[in-house]
Scaffold this active site. Structure first.
Site, PDB file in Angstrom:
ATOM      1  N   PRO A  91      33.230 -51.075  96.625  1.00  0.00           N
ATOM      2  CA  PRO A  91      34.517 -51.727  96.846  1.00  0.00           C
ATOM      3  C   PRO A  91      34.722 -52.103  98.314  1.00  0.00           C
ATOM      4  O   PRO A  91      34.335 -51.365  99.216  1.00  0.00           O
ATOM      5  CB  PRO A  91      35.520 -50.656  96.407  1.00  0.00           C
ATOM      6  N   GLU A  92      35.315 -53.274  98.536  1.00  0.00           N
ATOM      7  CA  GLU A  92      35.560 -53.743  99.894  1.00  0.00           C
ATOM      8  C   GLU A  92      36.951 -53.321 100.358  1.00  0.00           C
ATOM      9  O   GLU A  92      37.721 -52.714  99.611  1.00  0.00           O
ATOM     10  CB  GLU A  92      35.368 -55.257  99.941  1.00  0.00           C
ATOM     11  N   LYS A 120      36.013 -49.302 104.426  1.00  0.00           N
ATOM     12  CA  LYS A 120      35.626 -48.972 103.062  1.00  0.00           C
ATOM     13  C   LYS A 120      35.742 -47.489 102.756  1.00  0.00           C
ATOM     14  O   LYS A 120      35.264 -47.032 101.717  1.00  0.00           O
ATOM     15  CB  LYS A 120      34.181 -49.420 102.816  1.00  0.00           C
ATOM     16  N   ASN A 163      30.231 -58.016 100.565  1.00  0.00           N
ATOM     17  CA  ASN A 163      29.482 -59.205 100.186  1.00  0.00           C
ATOM     18  C   ASN A 163      30.362 -60.345  99.694  1.00  0.00           C
ATOM     19  O   ASN A 163      30.064 -61.521  99.936  1.00  0.00           O
ATOM     20  CB  ASN A 163      28.450 -58.840  99.115  1.00  0.00           C
ATOM     21  N   ARG A 177      21.169 -58.437 100.539  1.00  0.00           N
ATOM     22  CA  ARG A 177      22.343 -58.683  99.690  1.00  0.00           C
ATOM     23  C   ARG A 177      22.285 -60.095  99.128  1.00  0.00           C
ATOM     24  O   ARG A 177      21.950 -61.053  99.832  1.00  0.00           O
ATOM     25  CB  ARG A 177      23.637 -58.533 100.502  1.00  0.00           C
TER      26      ARG A 177
END
Length: 344
Positions: free
Chosen positions: A2-3, A50, A226, A305
């Site tokens: 999770p961002e 985060k 991302n 990524r």
């Protein structure tokens, strides 16, 4: 994992339980003993990037709120809306670029193995979320589809804390480490903080390495993941492999603007019950109708990524024309309201 916007929402779910005592515990964690939280008092919660930090004490006491980012002006207007996150993986993941917050003190971090806080010392639990990690308040996550074996099994929480007020928190797919001293956070690197330091971010982006590597460096863009990386690069019309040293200051400033605007808009939408709209992430075609390229990108020997970009809207710069490529049709300047969190 999770961002920043998702972790801030988890923080909002935890905040109502501050000042309450843990009266019952559960969970499947093998690395900590959930029973070790029995009778502890949740005294504070903080968020940075985060990571989420929870302070537990063995005794009840009145404490003033700590570094509560949700007291910032923009967050005052957001509505609380219960999150709905699905647990689909039990594999933990770490964010590249190093930790964005570390505890102070000589004992550092250590795993919880069933021990309890000693002699009135405050203790901080650092929660780092794995892929699709989440926190649920007063409800459990439910399976939305069958797994690879065809089973419709609900995800099993790593930790469940029931509080004296009658509610509970369920933690899914996360790593937890324990410290006896307060966390040291760096709001100047947090993309959702009013204290986010744009000058520091611009200096980091101006290096010779591709900007898509720098954006994921939590030392300068804490909370950026991302999704934000892909969306900000597309909106700024910048190829992900463009070295920052070839981009002029106006282009770099536009990129930082889009990072802040997209992140703030995403968080605002979470508290208003709106799903975040993406223009390039996991898309086959960009808004202008061009085919999107997908490739795993990352520093040599480092974490790779998946990255999506449009070759037409985000042309790659050549060494002899560092500032001669005009912004693409896909790039849009963020509104003034969207930049309310940009800081210094």
């Amino acid at each position: 994992m999770p961002e920043g916007p998702s972790v801030r929402k988890f923080h909002r779910l935890v905040s109502p339980f501050v000042g309450q005592q843990v009266v019952k515990t559960g969970g499947s964690s093998k690395k900590l003993n959930p029973a070790g939280f029995q009778s502890l008092w949740l005294q504070d919660t903080q968020v940075h990037g985060k990571k989420l930090f929870l302070r537990f004490d063995p005794d009840e006491e009145i404490v003033s709120p700590g570094n509560n980012p949700l007291s910032e002006p923009l967050q005052k207007e957001w509505k609380e809306e219960a999150g709905h996150h699905q647990e689909v993986s039990e594999q933990s993941s770490r964010s590249p670029g190093g930790d964005d917050a570390v505890p102070s003190g000589g004992d550092g971090l250590r795993c919880l193995w069933g021990d309890t806080p000693a002699g009135g010392a405050e203790r901080w639990l650092q929660v780092s979320f794995g892929l699709f990690g989440s926190i649920w308040g007063n409800e459990f996550s439910r399976a939305k589809k069958a797994n690879k074996r065809g089973d419709w099994r609900d995800p099993v929480p790593r930790l469940v804390l029931h509080f004296g007020g009658g509610g509970f928190l369920a933690f899914y797919n996360c790593q937890m480490v324990w410290s006896s001293s307060s966390p040291v956070v760096r709001p100047t690197s947090d993309i959702l903080s009013e204290k986010f330091h744009r000058g520091q971010a611009l200096e980091a982006l101006g290096r010779e390495q591709p900007v898509c590597y720098t954006l994921l460096d939590q030392r300068y863009f804490s909370g950026l993941g991302n999704i934000i990386k892909n969306e900000a690069l597309f909106r700024a019309g910048i190829h992900p492999l463009s070295p920052g040293s070839l981009l002029g200051l106006p282009r770099l400033k536009a990129l930082v603007d889009h990072v802040v605007a997209f992140s703030a808009g995403w968080l605002r939408g979470k508290f208003q019950g709106r799903q975040q709209h993406t223009q390039i992430y996991q898309k086959e075609w960009c808004p202008a109708g061009h085919q999107v390229v997908k490739e795993a990108l990352g520093p040599p020997g480092g974490f790779q990524r998946l990255t999506w970009w449009c070759p037409q809207c985000q042309p790659r710069l050549s060494l002899d024309e560092p500032e001669q490529v005009a912004p693409s049709s896909g790039a849009r300047a963020p509104s003034t309201q969207s930049l309310a969190l940009e800081g210094p």
